[in-house]
Design a protein around this motif. Structure first.
Motif, PDB file in Angstrom:
ATOM      1  N   TYR A  72      77.313  14.275  36.626  1.00 51.37           N
ATOM      2  CA  TYR A  72      75.894  14.386  36.275  1.00 51.37           C
ATOM      3  C   TYR A  72      75.405  13.119  35.596  1.00 51.37           C
ATOM      4  N   GLU A  77      86.130  25.879  33.902  1.00 48.09           N
ATOM      5  CA  GLU A  77      84.996  25.979  34.835  1.00 48.09           C
ATOM      6  C   GLU A  77      84.917  27.395  35.396  1.00 48.09           C
ATOM      7  N   ALA A 121      83.606  30.571  29.675  1.00 45.40           N
ATOM      8  CA  ALA A 121      83.793  30.065  28.312  1.00 45.40           C
ATOM      9  C   ALA A 121      83.668  31.171  27.264  1.00 45.40           C
ATOM     10  N   GLY A 141      82.834  23.703  30.884  1.00 43.56           N
ATOM     11  CA  GLY A 141      81.858  23.432  31.953  1.00 43.56           C
ATOM     12  C   GLY A 141      82.204  22.129  32.636  1.00 43.56           C
ATOM     13  N   ASN A 182      79.761  18.371  28.380  1.00 43.11           N
ATOM     14  CA  ASN A 182      79.055  17.320  29.111  1.00 43.11           C
ATOM     15  C   ASN A 182      78.013  17.919  30.037  1.00 43.11           C
ATOM     16  N   PHE A 183      76.760  17.572  29.791  1.00 45.32           N
ATOM     17  CA  PHE A 183      75.656  17.970  30.665  1.00 45.32           C
ATOM     18  C   PHE A 183      75.645  19.483  30.882  1.00 45.32           C
ATOM     19  N   THR A 210      80.579  11.249  33.742  1.00 41.48           N
ATOM     20  CA  THR A 210      80.703  12.511  34.465  1.00 41.48           C
ATOM     21  C   THR A 210      79.866  12.392  35.753  1.00 41.48           C
TER      22      THR A 210
HETATM   23  N1  SAM Z   1      80.350  18.578  33.074  1.00 37.34           N
HETATM   24  C1  SAM Z   1      79.994  18.285  34.449  1.00 37.34           C
HETATM   25  C2  SAM Z   1      79.229  17.000  34.541  1.00 37.34           C
HETATM   26  O1  SAM Z   1      78.792  16.494  33.512  1.00 37.34           O
HETATM   27  O2  SAM Z   1      79.091  16.455  35.647  1.00 37.34           O
HETATM   28  C3  SAM Z   1      79.211  19.458  35.075  1.00 37.34           C
HETATM   29  C4  SAM Z   1      77.854  19.739  34.499  1.00 37.34           C
HETATM   30  S1  SAM Z   1      77.067  21.160  35.247  1.00 37.34           S
HETATM   31  C5  SAM Z   1      75.389  20.963  34.820  1.00 37.34           C
HETATM   32  C6  SAM Z   1      77.547  22.483  34.159  1.00 37.34           C
HETATM   33  C7  SAM Z   1      78.848  23.151  34.561  1.00 37.34           C
HETATM   34  O3  SAM Z   1      79.209  24.088  33.576  1.00 37.34           O
HETATM   35  C8  SAM Z   1      78.742  23.908  35.884  1.00 37.34           C
HETATM   36  O4  SAM Z   1      79.801  23.523  36.735  1.00 37.34           O
HETATM   37  C9  SAM Z   1      78.841  25.366  35.449  1.00 37.34           C
HETATM   38  O5  SAM Z   1      79.428  26.180  36.452  1.00 37.34           O
HETATM   39  C10 SAM Z   1      79.693  25.257  34.202  1.00 37.34           C
HETATM   40  N2  SAM Z   1      79.499  26.380  33.268  1.00 37.34           N
HETATM   41  C11 SAM Z   1      78.316  26.838  32.802  1.00 37.34           C
HETATM   42  N3  SAM Z   1      78.499  27.886  31.978  1.00 37.34           N
HETATM   43  C12 SAM Z   1      79.843  28.095  31.924  1.00 37.34           C
HETATM   44  C13 SAM Z   1      80.656  29.037  31.253  1.00 37.34           C
HETATM   45  N4  SAM Z   1      80.122  29.994  30.491  1.00 37.34           N
HETATM   46  N5  SAM Z   1      81.986  28.964  31.412  1.00 37.34           N
HETATM   47  C14 SAM Z   1      82.551  28.006  32.205  1.00 37.34           C
HETATM   48  N6  SAM Z   1      81.821  27.086  32.881  1.00 37.34           N
HETATM   49  C15 SAM Z   1      80.494  27.127  32.740  1.00 37.34           C
END
Ligand code: SAM
Length: 213
Positions: A193, A69, A97, A46, A115-116, A191
């Motif tokens: 977020y 991602e 994932a 993510g 992260n987040f 990050t």
């Molecule tokens: N890690 C970054 C940060 O801390 O700024 C982004 C946090 S954002 C809330 C969560 C991210 O996880 C999003 O970009 C979302 O698309 C990705 N994500 C959520 N579920 C996922 C999955 N099953 N596989 C890959 N990416 C995923």
């Protein structure tokens, strides 16, 4: 994460396979070849727009990083950062994932960063949380023995849930901070977020947990 429609993102990703690895399943068990060295591999699940991994890859040139991602429109921002920085120790994967074990075999990865992660606050969505037991099993099946998960969030509910999930799974809680930015933890890379939430005055929770095998 706000999703903007970017119809060009798919092409941009396809044009840059040196950064967003195409057919990642074909490298299962062989990721050191992709980087051309035997340095340890750390993945972020993510990864969003890539700020954390770009910072980590610059800070730790002897570690190889892979960002996972799901959304093209988001990973393309990380790709643009990577094209600008040209970091040899950072790759991106545009995958869900849930497919991690098709891509990485046992011992391919030394550390998982979360992260987040999306909190999925409703109980009926608990299985979607990246710290739910099925995900912990997926991470176990790609990590080296004694591999670690490092987790940060602003969300108290998700943090408490995750600590319980880690502990019930049998993971060792190595380090827990209830206020990372007021702790003595050194070398923190923020990050997107994290920056947003801490600027808004929210505290950041962090933990490191280890598989005991
Ligand atoms: N890690 C970054 C940060 O801390 O700024 C982004 C946090 S954002 C809330 C969560 C991210 O996880 C999003 O970009 C979302 O698309 C990705 N994500 C959520 N579920 C996922 C999955 N099953 N596989 C890959 N990416 C995923």
């Amino acid at each position: 994460m706000r999703l903007r429609n970017k119809p060009w993102a798919k092409d941009r990703i396809a044009e840059n396979p040196q950064y967003v690895v195409a057919n990642p399943e074909s490298h299962k068990g062989n990721w050191s070849k992709v980087f051309g060295n035997d340095n340890p591999i750390h993945i972020e699940v993510g990864t969003g727009k890539g700020q954390f991994l770009v910072g980590m890859a610059k800070q730790n040139p002897n570690v190889n990083y892979i960002g996972i991602e799901l959304f093209e429109s988001i990973i393309v921002v990380a790709l643009d950062r990577l094209i600008e920085e040209k970091l040899p120790n950072l790759k991106l994967l545009n995958v869900d994932a849930a497919t991690l074990n098709d891509i990485f075999g046992k011992n391919d990865v030394e550390r998982v960063y979360l992260n987040f992660s999306d909190p999925w606050p409703k109980n009926r969505h608990a299985k979607r949380r990246l710290t739910y037991k099925t995900f912990l099993k997926r991470y176990e099946d790609l990590l080296v023995d004694g591999g670690e998960i490092h987790f940060k969030t602003d969300n108290q509910g998700l943090f408490e849930y995750s600590l319980t999930s880690f502990s019930e799974y049998g993971l060792l809680l190595k380090y827990v901070s209830l206020d990372l930015h007021k702790s003595d933890f050194e070398g923190n890379v923020m990050t997107e977020y994290e920056e947003k939430f801490s600027n808004a005055g929210q505290r950041i929770y962090r933990c490191e947990v280890k598989y005991l095998n």
